[in-house]
Write an enzyme that holds these catalytic residues in place. Structure first.
Site, PDB file in Angstrom:
ATOM      1  N   GLU A 154      -9.842   5.940   3.397  1.00 35.15           N
ATOM      2  CA  GLU A 154     -10.611   4.891   4.051  1.00 35.15           C
ATOM      3  C   GLU A 154      -9.639   3.756   4.345  1.00 35.15           C
ATOM      4  O   GLU A 154      -8.601   3.630   3.685  1.00 35.15           O
ATOM      5  CB  GLU A 154     -11.724   4.401   3.124  1.00 35.15           C
ATOM      6  CG  GLU A 154     -11.303   3.321   2.102  1.00 35.15           C
ATOM      7  CD  GLU A 154     -10.339   3.804   1.040  1.00 35.15           C
ATOM      8  OE1 GLU A 154     -10.193   5.032   0.881  1.00 35.15           O
ATOM      9  OE2 GLU A 154      -9.707   2.958   0.379  1.00 35.15           O
ATOM     10  N   SER A 209       1.695  -9.700  -0.262  1.00 35.31           N
ATOM     11  CA  SER A 209       1.375  -8.270  -0.254  1.00 35.31           C
ATOM     12  C   SER A 209       1.667  -7.580   1.072  1.00 35.31           C
ATOM     13  O   SER A 209       1.880  -6.372   1.108  1.00 35.31           O
ATOM     14  CB  SER A 209      -0.095  -8.073  -0.620  1.00 35.31           C
ATOM     15  OG  SER A 209      -0.931  -8.802   0.268  1.00 35.31           O
ATOM     16  N   LYS A 225       0.812  -1.218   0.000  1.00 32.49           N
ATOM     17  CA  LYS A 225       0.000   0.000   0.000  1.00 32.49           C
ATOM     18  C   LYS A 225       0.849   1.273   0.000  1.00 32.49           C
ATOM     19  O   LYS A 225       0.397   2.321  -0.456  1.00 32.49           O
ATOM     20  CB  LYS A 225      -0.915   0.016   1.224  1.00 32.49           C
ATOM     21  CG  LYS A 225      -1.832  -1.204   1.335  1.00 32.49           C
ATOM     22  CD  LYS A 225      -3.179  -0.957   0.725  1.00 32.49           C
ATOM     23  CE  LYS A 225      -4.075  -2.178   0.843  1.00 32.49           C
ATOM     24  NZ  LYS A 225      -5.298  -2.075   0.067  1.00 32.49           N
TER      25      LYS A 225
HETATM   26  C1  LIG Z   1      -1.512  -6.846   3.121  1.00 28.54           C
HETATM   27  C2  LIG Z   1      -2.711  -6.561   2.292  1.00 28.54           C
HETATM   28  N1  LIG Z   1      -2.899  -7.266   1.170  1.00 28.54           N
HETATM   29  C3  LIG Z   1      -3.974  -7.055   0.396  1.00 28.54           C
HETATM   30  C4  LIG Z   1      -4.926  -6.127   0.715  1.00 28.54           C
HETATM   31  C5  LIG Z   1      -6.126  -5.994  -0.168  1.00 28.54           C
HETATM   32  O1  LIG Z   1      -6.149  -4.851  -0.947  1.00 28.54           O
HETATM   33  P1  LIG Z   1      -5.897  -4.890  -2.490  1.00 28.54           P
HETATM   34  O2  LIG Z   1      -6.797  -5.918  -3.086  1.00 28.54           O
HETATM   35  O3  LIG Z   1      -6.202  -3.521  -2.951  1.00 28.54           O
HETATM   36  O4  LIG Z   1      -4.466  -5.223  -2.709  1.00 28.54           O
HETATM   37  C6  LIG Z   1      -4.761  -5.354   1.875  1.00 28.54           C
HETATM   38  C7  LIG Z   1      -5.764  -4.328   2.240  1.00 28.54           C
HETATM   39  O5  LIG Z   1      -5.777  -3.736   3.259  1.00 28.54           O
HETATM   40  C8  LIG Z   1      -3.620  -5.578   2.673  1.00 28.54           C
HETATM   41  O6  LIG Z   1      -3.429  -4.888   3.790  1.00 28.54           O
END
Ligand SMILES: Cc1ncc(COP(=O)(O)O)c(C=O)c1O
Lengths: 271, 409
Positions: B120, B386, B98
């Protein structure tokens, strides 16, 4: 048969006054209670009625209308209940619009919704999250039935977008007087006057005769009189909702409050 | 450097993906259109300005710790029977992908001369990242967070507060991410002249899906290069979890034009799709309009949004970005559900095999990839890890019954 709201605006104009447009969400406090409340507003002096279609994600609404819509949804109100409400209110002869976020219409089917709205005697739609540039389907469905298409303009709108919007409207154009969500405010906005002026210029160029209604924040006769001095219509929502919210479990008391408020506002648009 | 336009992730002028009138668009109140146009213009201009790109890249490298490494997970590979590569976004500053998006949007905010940002957040990762970027760049920051999420992600609330942001719990609707977005939009309508909305995922009205992709696409561009360096070829498959879709589209975009690379997005299956308590928007939802774009939505017969359910706050969203809707509709990418239980098992497995505690969101991608590996034995699968699991220790503690050392008799 549906009557365009422009008929009510013309009548008010002939009387040398602004039209009073009153809003309540359908199904609030119940479907039948909502119909009774809306009829009360008609009898007490509303020239046009807007019926809100309660939606789970109302991004343009403040806490008052959110609370009413949520209450209606929790009680199980359906799109078909909204159409039934339209039918009952339109039967009074007062032009009746539905105000709705876009997804419920898309889900119901745009053509099907337009037809059922028409069959119910509804005048058309106000679409707070649908602008004309993303509304080809709705515009086609409305035009096929001569339904009103009320789009919104805002203080932040460019002159080009205002002209694009007024050109696409039928019935009236809705000028949102404040930058913000719905909700009663103590003072009317100083953004409204300039916006109405710009909108009237666009109307003259693109849609001669299209009335300009102003909403967001009006809650009493004094404010209504002020708005009526420069607009063709005064739109009131949260204040009506508040009148009912203030009398939970006592619809008669709520309706008495609606009578008082409507009469105050009706005097305002005439002063 | 400009990539060739691809209708599945590059919008046309009106914000449509996969053809006019299909997915995306801008279903928004007129009051916000000017702000979206302003943002669009500022972003287009910035992306052509070497000074902006240099500043962005510099911040990513020197502040966020990007490029994140591509790590070969040997022990997990042995377990899976496939070669598993992890894109370590969990090692970024603030612990997730993020930060990339937020630094890009906060820099844009500065260029637009605005002094306040709102955001948000679901898991709190985007909120923490926003608060971090705001602190670094000297912007005021307000974060909207569903009340339910403030409870399950209390640690991240504290982080945001320590970083100087105001956290506002949202008590309307389902009190989760979707309602936090509603509340942020309501704030924005009233504050748009001095406030920028840092949208946290590749969803929402045009230009957000494309704009967010432009800031997170480094994930895929780096991973592609790193994979080629490491293995001499492209992966056979790439996998990511999908909430709103930013980490996934950031990875996928680099591989869309490689037909031999299979693409998998894993959605939150919650208690199981058959129970109705899930967030598998593409797999089990239908086409509708939510938060400004036409996409897949969890909705009832009347078009009312159905509350989503997931053990992972970051995936607990009943919509999804329009680029993913277009990729699903065209068949280029596959979207499959992973349940809470499967994700938690993968969280534990990754911790024990590799010494890496993933975010529960990311554990969905690990679990899904392991399932895919059963049909892809011996192949190379690249997973976007992620985020890291620090924020999820409360949930893990409760789920696994951790935290109390066993008494020795
Ligand atoms: C570590 C992590 N992965 C994935 C997501 C999901 O978001 P996105 O689908 O936009 O990657 C989040 C959302 O808060 C997150 O904190």
């Amino acid at each position: 048969m549906s009557t365009s709201v422009s008929v009510a605006f013309e009548k008010a104009r002939a009387d040398g006054r602004a039209a009073l447009v009153g809003y309540l969400p359908a199904g609030f406090p119940t479907v039948d209670g909502g119909i009774a409340a809306l009829r009360t507003m008609v009898e007490s002096g509303c020239d046009v009625i807007e019926i809100g279609l309660p939606y789970s994600d109302p991004v343009m609404d403040g806490p008052t209308i959110q609370a009413a819509a949520q209450q209606a949804l929790e009680a199980g109100v359906r799109t078909t209940d909204v159409l039934r409400t339209v039918e009952a209110v339109a039967a009074t002869g007062v032009p009746t619009l539905v105000m709705t976020y876009w997804n419920p219409v898309e889900r119901y089917g745009v053509e099907r919704f337009a037809q059922h709205l028409y069959d119910a005697g509804g005048a058309g739609l106000i679409t707070p999250d649908l602008t004309p540039d993303f509304a080809p389907e709705w515009i086609a469905a409305a035009d096929a039935r001569d339904l009103d298409k009320v789009f919104l303009v805002a203080p932040s709108s460019t002159d080009e977008r205002i002209a694009m919007t007024t050109a696409a409207c039928r019935g009236f154009v809705y000028a949102t007087a404040v930058m913000g969500v719905t909700g009663a405010r103590d003072a009317t906005s100083d953004l409204a006057g300039p916006l109405v002026e710009r909108t009237k210029r666009a109307v003259a160029a693109t849609a001669p005769g299209l009335p300009v209604g102003v909403g967001l924040g009006v809650s009493n006769g004094v404010q209504a009189a002020e708005v009526a001095s420069y607009a063709d219509g005064v739109i009131v929502g949260s204040a009506f909702v508040r009148a009912l919210l203030d009398h939970p479990d006592d619809l008669d008391a709520g309706r008495r409050a609606l009578v008082k408020l409507t009469e105050d506002l009706a005097r305002g648009v005439r002063s | 450097m400009t990539p060739t336009p691809n209708s599945q992730y590059d919008a046309d002028l009106h914000g449509w993906y996969g053809g006019a009138g299909s997915f995306g668009g801008r279903f928004m109140p007129e009051a916000l259109i000017a702000a979206l146009d302003e943002l669009d213009a500022a972003w287009q201009k910035a992306m052509l300005d070497p000074a902006f790109l240099q500043e962005f890249e510099g911040l990513l490298q020197n502040y966020a710790g990007v490029p994140s490494m591509l790590y070969e997970a040997h022990r997990l590979s042995d377990h899976a029977g496939a070669r598993i590569l992890l894109k370590r976004e969990d090692l970024n500053h603030t612990g997730a992908h993020k930060i990339r998006n937020v630094l890009g949007q906060a820099l844009l905010t500065k260029r637009m001369g605005k002094t306040r940002v709102i955001a948000e957040t679901g898991a709190g990762q985007h909120g923490v990242a926003s608060a971090t970027a705001a602190a670094y760049l000297g912007l005021d920051c307000t974060v909207y967070m569903g009340e339910v999420d403030t409870e399950r992600q209390a640690l991240n609330v504290a982080r945001m507060q320590l970083l100087g942001a105001e956290v506002i719990p949202v008590r309307s609707g389902s009190r989760t991410l979707k309602d936090a977005i509603n509340e942020a939009l309501r704030d924005w309508v009233a504050s748009v002249d001095h406030t920028a909305y840092l949208f946290g995922t590749a969803a929402g009205p045009h230009p957000f899906p494309s704009l967010v992709l432009s800031f997170v696409r480094g994930i895929g561009d780096e991973a592609r290069r790193q994979c080629l360096d490491l293995t001499g070829s492209l992966p056979d498959a790439v996998a990511a979890c999908v909430g709103g879709g930013s980490n996934a589209i950031g990875l996928f975009a680099a591989f869309l034009d490689d037909p031999d690379v299979a693409i998998y997005g894993f959605e939150a299956g919650g208690d199981g799709v058959e129970t109705g308590r899930h967030a598998a928007t593409i797999f089990a939802g239908s086409v509708g309009v939510l938060h400004g774009s036409r996409t897949y939505v969890l909705q009832d017969d009347d078009g009312q949004t159905i509350e989503s359910h997931s053990i992972s706050a970051g995936l607990d969203y009943p919509g999804v970005g329009p680029q993913h809707a277009a990729l699903a509709a065209s068949g280029r990418a596959s979207y499959l559900p992973v349940t809470d239980a499967e994700a938690m098992e993968a969280m534990s497995l990754l911790a024990r095999t590799e010494g890496i505690i993933p975010a529960i969101e990311s554990a969905h991608a690990v679990s899904g990839a392991l399932k895919v590996a059963q049909e892809r034995q011996g192949e190379t699968i690249l997973i976007n890890l992620s985020g890291r699991g620090d924020k999820d220790m409360g949930t893990a503690l409760e789920y696994f019954g951790l935290g109390t050392p066993k008494e020795t008799a």
